[in-house]
Enzyme design. Structure first.
Site, PDB file in Angstrom:
ATOM      1  N   HIS A 125     -17.917  27.638 -41.348  1.00 47.78           N
ATOM      2  CA  HIS A 125     -19.428  28.706 -41.442  1.00 47.78           C
ATOM      3  C   HIS A 125     -18.943  29.996 -41.148  1.00 47.78           C
ATOM      4  O   HIS A 125     -17.683  30.342 -40.511  1.00 47.78           O
ATOM      5  CB  HIS A 125     -19.906  28.403 -40.686  1.00 47.78           C
ATOM      6  CG  HIS A 125     -20.677  27.063 -40.245  1.00 47.78           C
ATOM      7  ND1 HIS A 125     -22.009  26.837 -41.185  1.00 47.78           N
ATOM      8  CD2 HIS A 125     -20.699  26.281 -39.569  1.00 47.78           C
ATOM      9  CE1 HIS A 125     -22.134  25.212 -40.531  1.00 47.78           C
ATOM     10  NE2 HIS A 125     -21.204  24.957 -39.818  1.00 47.78           N
ATOM     11  N   ASP A 154     -21.804  -7.625 -23.789  1.00 49.51           N
ATOM     12  CA  ASP A 154     -21.923  -9.186 -23.359  1.00 49.51           C
ATOM     13  C   ASP A 154     -21.061 -10.162 -23.586  1.00 49.51           C
ATOM     14  O   ASP A 154     -20.637 -10.951 -22.278  1.00 49.51           O
ATOM     15  CB  ASP A 154     -23.357  -9.347 -23.592  1.00 49.51           C
ATOM     16  CG  ASP A 154     -23.195  -8.781 -25.017  1.00 49.51           C
ATOM     17  OD1 ASP A 154     -23.311  -8.881 -25.833  1.00 49.51           O
ATOM     18  OD2 ASP A 154     -24.926  -9.769 -25.931  1.00 49.51           O
ATOM     19  N   HIS A 164     -27.025  -4.622 -26.330  1.00 49.50           N
ATOM     20  CA  HIS A 164     -25.479  -5.217 -26.649  1.00 49.50           C
ATOM     21  C   HIS A 164     -25.212  -5.351 -28.384  1.00 49.50           C
ATOM     22  O   HIS A 164     -25.225  -6.014 -28.892  1.00 49.50           O
ATOM     23  CB  HIS A 164     -25.386  -6.245 -25.640  1.00 49.50           C
ATOM     24  CG  HIS A 164     -24.868  -5.804 -24.712  1.00 49.50           C
ATOM     25  ND1 HIS A 164     -23.966  -5.031 -24.452  1.00 49.50           N
ATOM     26  CD2 HIS A 164     -25.691  -5.988 -22.911  1.00 49.50           C
ATOM     27  CE1 HIS A 164     -23.743  -4.490 -22.752  1.00 49.50           C
ATOM     28  NE2 HIS A 164     -24.698  -5.250 -22.120  1.00 49.50           N
ATOM     29  N   TYR A 186      -9.623   9.559 -28.845  1.00 48.06           N
ATOM     30  CA  TYR A 186      -8.812   8.496 -28.128  1.00 48.06           C
ATOM     31  C   TYR A 186      -7.638   8.353 -29.181  1.00 48.06           C
ATOM     32  O   TYR A 186      -7.223   8.479 -30.182  1.00 48.06           O
ATOM     33  CB  TYR A 186      -9.815   6.830 -28.416  1.00 48.06           C
ATOM     34  CG  TYR A 186     -10.887   6.902 -28.123  1.00 48.06           C
ATOM     35  CD1 TYR A 186     -10.995   8.125 -27.325  1.00 48.06           C
ATOM     36  CD2 TYR A 186     -12.064   5.803 -28.495  1.00 48.06           C
ATOM     37  CE1 TYR A 186     -12.583   7.587 -26.829  1.00 48.06           C
ATOM     38  CE2 TYR A 186     -12.991   5.312 -27.555  1.00 48.06           C
ATOM     39  CZ  TYR A 186     -13.302   7.037 -27.006  1.00 48.06           C
ATOM     40  OH  TYR A 186     -14.709   5.867 -25.987  1.00 48.06           O
ATOM     41  N   GLU A 192     -22.364 -17.508 -31.111  1.00 48.76           N
ATOM     42  CA  GLU A 192     -21.734 -17.783 -29.842  1.00 48.76           C
ATOM     43  C   GLU A 192     -21.012 -19.012 -30.081  1.00 48.76           C
ATOM     44  O   GLU A 192     -20.629 -19.821 -28.964  1.00 48.76           O
ATOM     45  CB  GLU A 192     -23.012 -18.526 -28.820  1.00 48.76           C
ATOM     46  CG  GLU A 192     -23.686 -17.515 -28.603  1.00 48.76           C
ATOM     47  CD  GLU A 192     -25.032 -17.831 -27.864  1.00 48.76           C
ATOM     48  OE1 GLU A 192     -25.478 -18.873 -27.679  1.00 48.76           O
ATOM     49  OE2 GLU A 192     -26.039 -16.897 -26.948  1.00 48.76           O
TER      50      GLU A 192
END
Ligand SMILES: [Zn+2]
Ligand SMILES: [Zn+2]
Length: 416
Positions: A263, A121, A116, A319, A395
């Site tokens: 290319h 998470d 993660h 996106y 955390e």
């Protein structure tokens, strides 16, 4: 909009503090068991089980592994959605954490380590925490809370990503969602507990383009007998840069056009028949993006036409711009300020990375914000970014995240 109902923010903070130990447990459990895009079976199980236990109506298997939880307060009012993404990444963890991932999967003949590494998470754990808070306070709320746990934010090659498929699967309908909030840890490096965002374009829209220039092959010593696509391709490369520098109002939003591949040709003394190019375009405003796509096509085709060549332009839409609806964002800022006070930054620079949260924003008003996860006192040079094997979000930010998500939902639903 619901009429304003009294709402007790102190109770919300108490409920958030009460659920925090569980949030940390969920987060560590999820962190030790990352799953790749559209394979989030264990994660979805955990989410569905916990939501059901909290009294949510749970729908599973949405767009593959997605989970949707509904909390109907029984009182009329708007439908508010919160989103978390569930997927991990093929990154070999190097954090040294006691709950570091040891997950490996087979891909063909190679073993791939999973991690993660983008903090999803934490997103899942915080949204479960907010789910509990909102369930505890449902007596004070009106309308409906819809929690969207989506697969595959990071996307998979040559296929639609999680958010796009969730939208197609109808998560914004039945009941129809009025507004939606999302949170991402990190992305812009900020100290723990900082909430940062901007109105309008927050993260870039990203599109890929291919251009095939066709001329007519001839001897390199006799170019007038053919049509040279190499010279046309060179003109197109420069012409595309003039779109950004001369035709785009950069005071509205920044933009990037990059030709990444070119290319053509086999030998020094042959004018080839064809040149192929590809590139990427980044933009921060939907109107600017549409305009740039039109300019790109027009520039390539007409520069080719001027030399009697042709240019075929194809766009692979990536996106969209992650768009923070200005009205919604302005309305919800007091909520964020109540949670984080001066640690709310409202005018951060846009970031050139992309988010599939943008697909929800194409349908309804949305707001995405970043949660700072870098412990204060550590030098910014030591902050490992998202997707790094050393990404180790603090955390200490989890409580702020839970409070922010729950407050946004509660304030939206009660009109506070
Ligand atoms: Zn990511
Ligand atoms: Zn992410």
């Amino acid at each position: 909009m619901a009429q304003q109902r009294l709402f007790d923010h102190a109770m919300l903070d108490v409920a958030a503090a009460r659920v925090l130990p569980e949030v940390i447990n969920w987060r560590r459990d999820l962190h030790a068991h990352p799953e790749l895009a559209f394979q989030e079976h264990r994660t979805a199980n955990l989410v569905a089980t916990e939501l059901a236990r909290m009294g949510y109506e749970v729908r599973r298997g949405v767009a593959g592994t997605g989970v949707v939880g509904l909390l109907n307060t029984g009182r009329p009012g708007p439908v508010l959605a919160l989103r978390a993404d569930m997927d991990g990444l093929p990154v070999a963890e190097d954090t040294g954490l006691p709950f570091a991932s040891k997950q490996r999967i087979k891909q063909g003949n190679t073993e791939v380590a999973l991690m993660h590494a983008c903090g999803h998470d934490m997103h899942v754990a915080m949204l479960l925490g907010a789910a509990r808070v909102l369930a505890d306070l449902r007596g004070q709320l009106s309308g409906t809370v819809k929690l969207i746990f989506q697969p595959a934010e990071e996307g998979v090659a040559n296929a639609a990503n999680g958010a796009e498929r969730m939208v197609k699967a109808g998560v914004l309908d039945h009941p129809k969602v009025d507004a939606m909030f999302g949170l991402h840890v990190g992305i812009t490096p900020q100290p723990t507990g900082t909430l940062s965002l901007r109105t309008r374009g927050l993260m870039a829209g990203s599109d890929t383009f291919d251009i095939v220039v066709k001329g007519r092959q001839t001897h390199g010593a006799l170019p007038w007998n053919g049509v040279d696509p190499v010279v046309v391709a060179a003109q197109i490369v420069l012409g595309l840069q003039a779109i950004v520098s001369r035709q785009t109002n950069l005071t509205v939003a920044p933009a990037v056009i990059t030709v990444g591949t070119i290319h053509g040709g086999q030998r020094a003394n042959i004018v080839p028949g064809e040149v192929k190019m590809s590139g990427t375009m980044r933009s921060f405003d939907p109107a600017v993006r549409d305009q740039m796509l039109a300019q790109l096509k027009r520039t390539a085709e007409n520069l080719a036409f001027a030399s009697n060549a042709t240019a075929e332009v194809s766009i692979d839409a990536g996106y969209p711009v992650t768009w923070n609806d200005p009205d919604l964002t302005t309305k919800m800022l007091p909520s964020l300020r109540r949670v984080a006070g001066n640690a709310v930054l409202t005018d951060i620079p846009p970031t050139t990375t992309s988010e599939d949260f943008s697909f929800y924003g194409q349908r309804i008003p949305t707001m995405l914000f970043f949660l700072g996860v870098n412990p204060p006192g550590t030098p910014p040079a030591d902050w490992a970014p998202n997707h790094s094997p050393r990404f180790n979000p603090d955390e200490g930010a989890l409580l702020t995240g839970v409070r922010a998500l729950a407050s946004l939902a509660a304030d939206y639903l009660t009109g506070n």
